[in-house]
Design an enzyme around this catalytic site. Structure first.
Site, short mmCIF file in Angstrom:
data_model
loop_
_atom_site.label_atom_id
_atom_site.label_comp_id
_atom_site.label_asym_id
_atom_site.label_seq_id
_atom_site.Cartn_x
_atom_site.Cartn_y
_atom_site.Cartn_z
N ASN A 118 0.85 -1.19 0.00
CA ASN A 118 0.00 0.00 0.00
C ASN A 118 0.89 1.24 0.00
O ASN A 118 1.26 1.78 1.04
CB ASN A 118 -0.93 -0.01 1.22
CG ASN A 118 -1.97 -1.09 1.09
OD1 ASN A 118 -2.93 -0.95 0.33
ND2 ASN A 118 -1.74 -2.21 1.78
N GLU A 119 1.22 1.66 -1.20
CA GLU A 119 2.13 2.78 -1.38
C GLU A 119 1.47 4.09 -0.94
O GLU A 119 0.24 4.12 -0.75
CB GLU A 119 2.52 2.87 -2.86
CG GLU A 119 3.27 1.65 -3.37
CD GLU A 119 4.70 1.56 -2.86
OE1 GLU A 119 5.02 2.16 -1.82
OE2 GLU A 119 5.52 0.87 -3.50
#
Ligand code: GLP
Length: 638
Positions: A164-165
């Protein structure tokens, strides 16, 4: 550990996620393994499966090793365990050497009794038009299993959990994501070049992760310190997806000392509660205050101290002027042009003692270019000042040589034989490179040639620093030769080689690096192997006359208050150092017009040494061109 009902200590007041700090990653991993085993046994006793959320990367490797040990030696069974992994690169076949599927098989599943059907991994090999459905199915499977009991997480340098950038929403679900540039660069070594790193990944969403009943995030090494502090103490933000854990009632961070280093209770402890004004803490506070007020030390006023939370320091050690002068002198005395000690001089206030002279010095270089990057200038001074400095290259560095570099040497080698010579190393390597399978590690001949290239570069660099050929030693530590990035394993063979080299030279001075590095990284493991050898040597007579100086490797430079010895480099010495670094030609940046953090190694070393000099200057001390910084290491067993 604190029981649930005990109030949170004042020192942790800035922390919005409970954070347990362990002295080392091994100890912390064992604790998490025990907790996992307890959960598995509890669930088993209640006749229910334990559902674990698992992570990849180097961080959980030790945890998995301990779980395997518990299975093999203490009968812990995984028959009733269901697992869901966080993420997988996309697109990537399962069999690829860097697939998380393969990672999990090799690091855990192959070694325990978990039934195959209980293992769930996001499928990196489904066709693009099936990705959406595959993600929904993955979420559905988690729900069907009753939800995740315990989710293990690592953290990326971008603050990501899973993949989850930055920009991932709090309620995001399992999906296809595009990888951040920094994440791809961090994976570049594993994939033998950034160009081979997939651009996408499948990951559980932040929302999926937050539904787990208990969450433990693990982080080791100084490189994670900043992002850990942002996640634990900063605002909840999409820019750091780990910060969403602040809203989870049963989320915990378990970190080692290095990864905890930027938390307020360690960085600025006087702001987090009553401070115990030890000499290092006093120095830390004054350096910090000087930076905060943009004033040199000698100009700090009483009110500067008191208005910035340092009133108690004044009460104990003030008034300001007296304290300032003492600290000014103390810091001034860390600077020396005589890293091996100045013969026949009064050494009471010098970082290094005058005798014995000359000294036997050992410089340990984890990877071949580290020695000159970290202490090219100091090494040159040691040699010029008559000490016998030996450079010990701990690993061959062959994993770090790009194929195109190896090709050049292979071709030269091949051409140096008549065309009808049936076989030679050059031709063999050319053939191997032509048919290279990105899924596999290089064959021994290619690794050998790559290692030889780095040896030659190391010799050339040493020559620039004045180190004679017979003072260069290549240990080729077996953990590196037998391993791969993120999966190295120290063994007794490494320990024996390290002990033997210390015994052979019985040095008066050791230069080392890698303390505080990710313990699974090459510098981290090289440091650990040295630490163990030094601990052993501590019991010997010769070691009583030995000092160990730590460079902070290529990680962020020591903070000013940590520096015990700063060695000045004149403009000409700095140029010499850069020339030495330049000899490591296979390590040139592969990316033209690279961003700041990917600049050429020599540029990074140059600006780092200049910045240290500027920092001393800002404190009001002498203004040098550049400084190399060292901390005196107090090796303690453990
Ligand atoms: C990858 C993984 C993350 C992991 C992170 C840190 O990006 N998708 O789950 O936490 O890397 O990796 P390492 O543990 O090797 O530092």
């Amino acid at each position: 550990m604190r029981s649930k009902n005990q109030p949170r200590p004042e020192s942790e007041q800035f922390e919005k996620i409970k954070t347990d700090v362990y002295s080392c990653a091994g100890e912390a991993s064992n604790q998490v393994a025990r907790e996992t085993a307890e959960l598995v046994r509890e669930k088993n006793a209640a006749g229910r499966p334990a559902v674990l959320g698992l992570a990849t990367g180097s961080t959980p490797v030790r945890l998995y090793r301990e779980l395997i040990r518990l299975h093999e030696e203490e009968g812990l069974s995984f028959k009733n365990v269901i697992t869901f992994n966080l993420d997988e690169y996309y697109p990537l076949p399962k069999e690829h050497r860097e697939s998380y599927w393969r990672f999990m098989q090799e690091q855990l599943f192959q070694h325990i009794d978990i039934p195959e059907e209980n293992i769930h991994m996001p499928p990196g090999d489904v066709p693009r038009n099936e990705v959406f459905q595959a993600c929904r199915d993955y979420e559905q499977a988690i729900r069907q299993a009753g939800g995740i009991d315990l989710q293990i997480l690592g953290i990326g340098r971008t603050g990501h959990i899973g993949f989850n950038e930055p920009g991932s929403a709090r309620d995001s679900r399992a999906r296809l994501v595009s990888l951040d540039r920094m994440t791809r660069q961090d994976a570049a070594r594993d994939f033998l070049g950034e160009a081979n790193v997939p651009h996408y990944a499948l990951t559980m969403g932040v929302g999926t992760i937050l539904e787990a009943r208990r969450i433990i995030l693990l982080a080791w090494g100084g490189a994670k310190a900043k992002v850990v502090a942002r996640a634990v103490e900063g605002p909840v933000t999409e820019a750091v997806s780990a910060s969403f854990l602040q809203g989870h009632p049963h989320a915990r961070f378990i970190v080692d000392k290095a990864a905890a280093g930027d938390l307020t209770r360690f960085r600025l402890p006087w702001l987090a509660g009553p401070a115990d004004w030890t000499p290092p803490l006093v120095r830390r506070a004054a350096v910090w205050l000087s930076g905060k007020t943009s004033k040199p030390i000698l100009k700090l006023l009483d009110e500067n101290y008191s208005e910035n939370g340092l009133g108690s320091l004044l009460t104990e050690e003030g008034p300001a002027y007296q304290l300032n002068i003492r600290l000014f002198n103390e810091i001034q005395h860390t600077i020396t042009g005589w890293p091996g000690g100045k013969p026949n001089a009064d050494d009471t206030r010098r970082p290094e003692r005058a005798s014995p002279f000359p000294k036997r010095v050992l410089v340990f270089s984890p990877e071949p270019q580290d020695a000159v990057l970290c202490l090219g200038g100091t090494l040159n001074r040691l040699v010029m000042q008559g000490h016998s400095a030996e450079v010990i290259y701990q690993t061959s560095g062959n994993l770090g040589v790009p194929d195109e570099e190896a090709w050049k040497f292979a071709e030269v080698l091949a051409e140096s034989f008549p065309a009808d010579t049936p076989d030679n190393l050059g031709r063999t390597v050319m053939r191997q490179l032509e048919t290279k399978n990105l899924n596999e590690t290089d064959p021994p001949e290619t690794r050998r040639l790559k290692g030889l290239i780095r040896r030659e570069e190391a010799r050339a660099a040493c020559q620039v620093c004045g180190v004679a050929k017979d003072r260069i030693h290549f240990l080729d530590l077996p953990f590196y030769e037998k391993g791969r990035y993120r999966r190295f394993n120290l063994t007794k063979e490494d320990a024996d080689k390290m002990t033997a080299i210390l015994e052979k030279f019985r040095p008066h001075q050791i230069y080392a690096m890698g303390q505080g590095a990710d313990p699974a990284s090459v510098p981290g493991l090289c440091f650990e192997s040295l630490r163990r050898a030094v601990c052993k040597a501590q019991k010997t007579e010769w070691f009583k006359d030995c000092r160990v100086w730590m460079s902070n490797g290529t990680a962020e430079e020591w903070a000013l208050h940590e520096i015990d010895m700063a060695v000045p480099l004149s403009p000409a010495e700095l140029a010499g150092k850069i020339k030495a670094i330049y000899q490591h030609q296979s390590q040139r940046s592969q990316a033209p017009h690279a961003p700041e953090h990917l600049r050429e190694a020599w540029q990074q070393a140059e600006s780092r040494n200049r910045e240290t000099a500027q920092a001393y200057d800002r404190l009001g001390l002498a203004e040098y061109e550049a400084l190399e910084a060292f901390k005196l290491w107090q090796p303690n067993p453990g």
